[in-house]
Design a protein around this motif. Structure first.
Motif, PDB file in Angstrom:
ATOM      1  N   ARG A 198     100.398  67.266  33.756  1.00 48.66           N
ATOM      2  CA  ARG A 198     101.296  68.191  33.548  1.00 48.66           C
ATOM      3  C   ARG A 198     101.112  69.698  34.023  1.00 48.66           C
ATOM      4  NH1 ARG A 198     107.115  69.229  32.364  1.00 48.66           N
ATOM      5  NH2 ARG A 198     107.021  71.270  31.125  1.00 48.66           N
ATOM      6  N   ASP A 199      99.071  70.050  34.459  1.00 51.78           N
ATOM      7  CA  ASP A 199      99.111  70.917  34.495  1.00 51.78           C
ATOM      8  C   ASP A 199      99.498  71.148  36.464  1.00 51.78           C
ATOM      9  OD1 ASP A 199      98.253  72.347  31.814  1.00 51.78           O
ATOM     10  OD2 ASP A 199      96.025  71.493  32.281  1.00 51.78           O
ATOM     11  N   ARG A 200      99.211  70.547  36.648  1.00 47.12           N
ATOM     12  CA  ARG A 200      99.116  70.171  38.261  1.00 47.12           C
ATOM     13  C   ARG A 200     100.504  69.978  38.569  1.00 47.12           C
ATOM     14  NH1 ARG A 200      94.929  69.501  40.786  1.00 47.12           N
ATOM     15  NH2 ARG A 200      92.891  68.471  40.502  1.00 47.12           N
ATOM     16  N   LYS A 201     101.496  69.759  37.530  1.00 45.41           N
ATOM     17  CA  LYS A 201     102.796  69.110  38.289  1.00 45.41           C
ATOM     18  C   LYS A 201     103.490  70.660  38.297  1.00 45.41           C
ATOM     19  CE  LYS A 201     107.732  67.754  36.931  1.00 45.41           C
ATOM     20  NZ  LYS A 201     107.752  67.139  38.045  1.00 45.41           N
ATOM     21  N   ILE A 202     102.955  71.254  37.229  1.00 49.19           N
ATOM     22  CA  ILE A 202     103.973  72.875  37.318  1.00 49.19           C
ATOM     23  C   ILE A 202     102.882  73.871  37.772  1.00 49.19           C
ATOM     24  CG2 ILE A 202     103.110  74.874  35.637  1.00 49.19           C
ATOM     25  CD1 ILE A 202     103.449  73.060  33.256  1.00 49.19           C
ATOM     26  N   SER A 203     101.823  73.451  38.646  1.00 51.38           N
ATOM     27  CA  SER A 203     100.769  74.680  39.422  1.00 51.38           C
ATOM     28  C   SER A 203     101.978  73.844  40.641  1.00 51.38           C
ATOM     29  CB  SER A 203      99.376  74.046  39.416  1.00 51.38           C
ATOM     30  OG  SER A 203      99.151  74.771  38.005  1.00 51.38           O
ATOM     31  N   GLU A 204     101.131  72.930  40.858  1.00 53.08           N
ATOM     32  CA  GLU A 204     101.959  72.420  42.525  1.00 53.08           C
ATOM     33  C   GLU A 204     103.232  72.584  42.470  1.00 53.08           C
ATOM     34  OE1 GLU A 204     101.232  68.274  42.742  1.00 53.08           O
ATOM     35  OE2 GLU A 204      99.407  69.094  42.245  1.00 53.08           O
ATOM     36  N   GLU A 205     104.243  73.061  41.404  1.00 51.34           N
ATOM     37  CA  GLU A 205     106.256  73.479  41.880  1.00 51.34           C
ATOM     38  C   GLU A 205     106.364  73.755  41.829  1.00 51.34           C
ATOM     39  OE1 GLU A 205     110.400  72.316  39.675  1.00 51.34           O
ATOM     40  OE2 GLU A 205     108.632  70.589  40.107  1.00 51.34           O
ATOM     41  N   LEU A 206     105.509  75.692  40.907  1.00 51.30           N
ATOM     42  CA  LEU A 206     105.354  77.011  41.245  1.00 51.30           C
ATOM     43  C   LEU A 206     104.473  77.675  42.799  1.00 51.30           C
ATOM     44  CD1 LEU A 206     106.702  76.159  38.830  1.00 51.30           C
ATOM     45  CD2 LEU A 206     105.121  78.636  37.924  1.00 51.30           C
ATOM     46  N   GLY A 207     103.209  76.948  42.824  1.00 55.66           N
ATOM     47  CA  GLY A 207     102.242  77.770  44.036  1.00 55.66           C
ATOM     48  C   GLY A 207     103.532  78.034  45.030  1.00 55.66           C
ATOM     49  N   GLN A 208     103.622  77.087  46.078  1.00 57.71           N
ATOM     50  CA  GLN A 208     103.915  77.490  46.847  1.00 57.71           C
ATOM     51  C   GLN A 208     105.494  78.386  46.846  1.00 57.71           C
ATOM     52  OE1 GLN A 208     102.169  76.446  50.516  1.00 57.71           O
ATOM     53  NE2 GLN A 208     101.185  76.198  48.608  1.00 57.71           N
ATOM     54  N   ILE A 209     106.038  78.494  45.520  1.00 61.56           N
ATOM     55  CA  ILE A 209     107.209  79.593  45.649  1.00 61.56           C
ATOM     56  C   ILE A 209     106.757  80.823  45.852  1.00 61.56           C
ATOM     57  CG2 ILE A 209     109.066  79.879  44.398  1.00 61.56           C
ATOM     58  CD1 ILE A 209     109.431  76.903  43.369  1.00 61.56           C
ATOM     59  N   LEU A 210     105.928  80.619  45.285  1.00 67.40           N
ATOM     60  CA  LEU A 210     105.155  82.448  44.521  1.00 67.40           C
ATOM     61  C   LEU A 210     104.252  82.606  45.904  1.00 67.40           C
ATOM     62  CD1 LEU A 210     104.374  81.620  40.382  1.00 67.40           C
ATOM     63  CD2 LEU A 210     106.377  82.096  42.036  1.00 67.40           C
ATOM     64  N   TYR A 211     103.452  81.420  45.732  1.00 62.99           N
ATOM     65  CA  TYR A 211     102.908  82.041  47.866  1.00 62.99           C
ATOM     66  C   TYR A 211     104.006  82.493  48.333  1.00 62.99           C
ATOM     67  CZ  TYR A 211      99.476  81.794  51.200  1.00 62.99           C
ATOM     68  OH  TYR A 211      98.051  81.742  52.246  1.00 62.99           O
ATOM     69  N   ALA A 212     104.857  82.294  48.642  1.00 58.89           N
ATOM     70  CA  ALA A 212     105.577  82.294  49.853  1.00 58.89           C
ATOM     71  C   ALA A 212     106.421  83.953  49.206  1.00 58.89           C
ATOM     72  CB  ALA A 212     106.671  81.573  50.008  1.00 58.89           C
ATOM     73  N   ARG A 213     105.991  84.107  48.229  1.00 59.11           N
ATOM     74  CA  ARG A 213     106.311  85.815  48.035  1.00 59.11           C
ATOM     75  C   ARG A 213     104.740  86.202  48.434  1.00 59.11           C
ATOM     76  NH1 ARG A 213     109.754  83.822  42.631  1.00 59.11           N
ATOM     77  NH2 ARG A 213     112.069  82.605  43.661  1.00 59.11           N
ATOM     78  N   GLY A 214     104.280  86.517  49.242  1.00 59.68           N
ATOM     79  CA  GLY A 214     103.203  87.159  48.682  1.00 59.68           C
ATOM     80  C   GLY A 214     102.012  87.419  47.635  1.00 59.68           C
TER      81      GLY A 214
END
Length: 316
Positions: A252-268
């Motif tokens: 579950r930790d990985r699912k949350i991390s992977e779903e949010l990670g690229q979205i937030l990284y794209a915002r700097g």
């Protein structure tokens, strides 16, 4: 690289657990130049954003917890002259913090590279940002109205109330529908209905720890720091006596991390600290996420090295 760290006063930094110190040590080991300045050292002058900064040399090993650095004289340096400016000032996220993000955003337009993105920091309140991802969060309410909070309490029986601008567990209350001080707690936190706060359903999984998951350049570190409350506490924050225990990420930790990670990284947002209790996302920390030292000390993973790797890859 020539790196500028915007920090709180250096004497206030606890080097045994501070992530900024870990990053500075890693950068120094790679022969990068270090500079520090405080939030008040930012200025707009002669049509450019400058920093009143000092060069920083680390004492290795440190003489003592308060004698770990040597500073140069104050220099007036345009932020564009640094390869990266790392905004690591701790909350509170007050008006001065907002002004700093405006200045840093101006510096970006002039060509400076700022981590985390000042707009990203400003747009992601660490409590409110979770509302973008309702599939991962516990039942939550954001309001300044006492009646709405009372209705939420009646529904869930056991809730957490917290200010939107706090850190380290400050100002957080657990409230049950059998409490005798419900009114005064709500009045205190909302300042008689003039301040917006967040309410969340109490998560009993807190006994197993409030997990800090670090995302670096959109990817999670493989281990989380579970901050376990001391007896009689419902807050796991290390600042209020919690114990840090490192553990592998769950599915579950990985699912949350992977779903949010690229979205937030794209915002700097290059460095993020997700807070997860049980299976629920409770906060997204973007100002000065911590946890690097504890994860590294207990696993041997060079988390600060992952961060400096990401910086080097983005700059070169």
């Amino acid at each position: 690289m020539k790196l500028a760290f915007i920090l709180d006063p250096l004497d206030s930094i606890k080097i045994g657990k501070d992530s900024s110190y870990a990053m500075m040590c890693e950068a120094a080991s790679r022969h990068h130049q270090l500079y520090t300045l405080q939030q008040s050292g930012l200025a707009w002058k002669n049509h450019q954003v400058i920093g009143f900064a000092r060069s920083l040399t680390l004492i290795d090993p440190p003489d003592n917890p308060h004698r770990w650095y040597e500073e140069g004289v104050i220099e007036e340096i345009p932020l564009t002259e640094f390869d990266a400016v790392l905004m690591r000032k701790d909350p509170p996220f007050d008006t001065e913090y907002i002004y700093s993000t405006y200045l840093l955003e101006l510096a970006e337009r002039q060509g400076a590279y700022v981590v985390n993105s000042p707009r990203g920091i400003r747009d992601h309140n660490e409590k409110l940002a979770i509302t973008e991802f309702p599939q991962f969060i516990p039942s939550s309410l954001v309001t300044s109205q006492e009646q709405l909070i009372l209705q939420f309490l009646a529904e869930h029986k056991d809730i957490i109330l917290k200010p939107l601008d706090g850190m380290g567990g400050a100002g957080i209350f657990r409230m049950q529908n059998t409490d005798h001080n419900i009114g005064v707690i709500i009045e205190t936190l909302t300042r008689y209905g003039t301040r917006t706060i967040m309410a969340q359903r109490f998560l009993p999984e807190i006994r197993e720890g409030d997990k800090r998951i670090l995302l670096i350049a959109g990817k999670p570190v493989d281990y989380a720091l579970a901050r376990i409350p001391k007896p009689g506490e419902t807050r796991g924050n290390l600042a209020v006596g919690g114990t840090g225990k490192v553990q592998p990420l769950s599915a579950r930790d990985r699912k949350i991390s992977e779903e949010l990670g690229q979205i937030l990284y794209a915002r700097g947002l290059m460095l993020i600290g997700l807070d997860v209790i049980g299976n629920h996302l409770t906060e997204i920390n973007v100002t000065s996420p911590t946890g690097m030292r504890e994860i590294s000390d207990q696993t041997g993973i060079n988390v600060a090295g992952l961060m400096i790797d990401a910086l080097e890859q983005n700059i070169h």
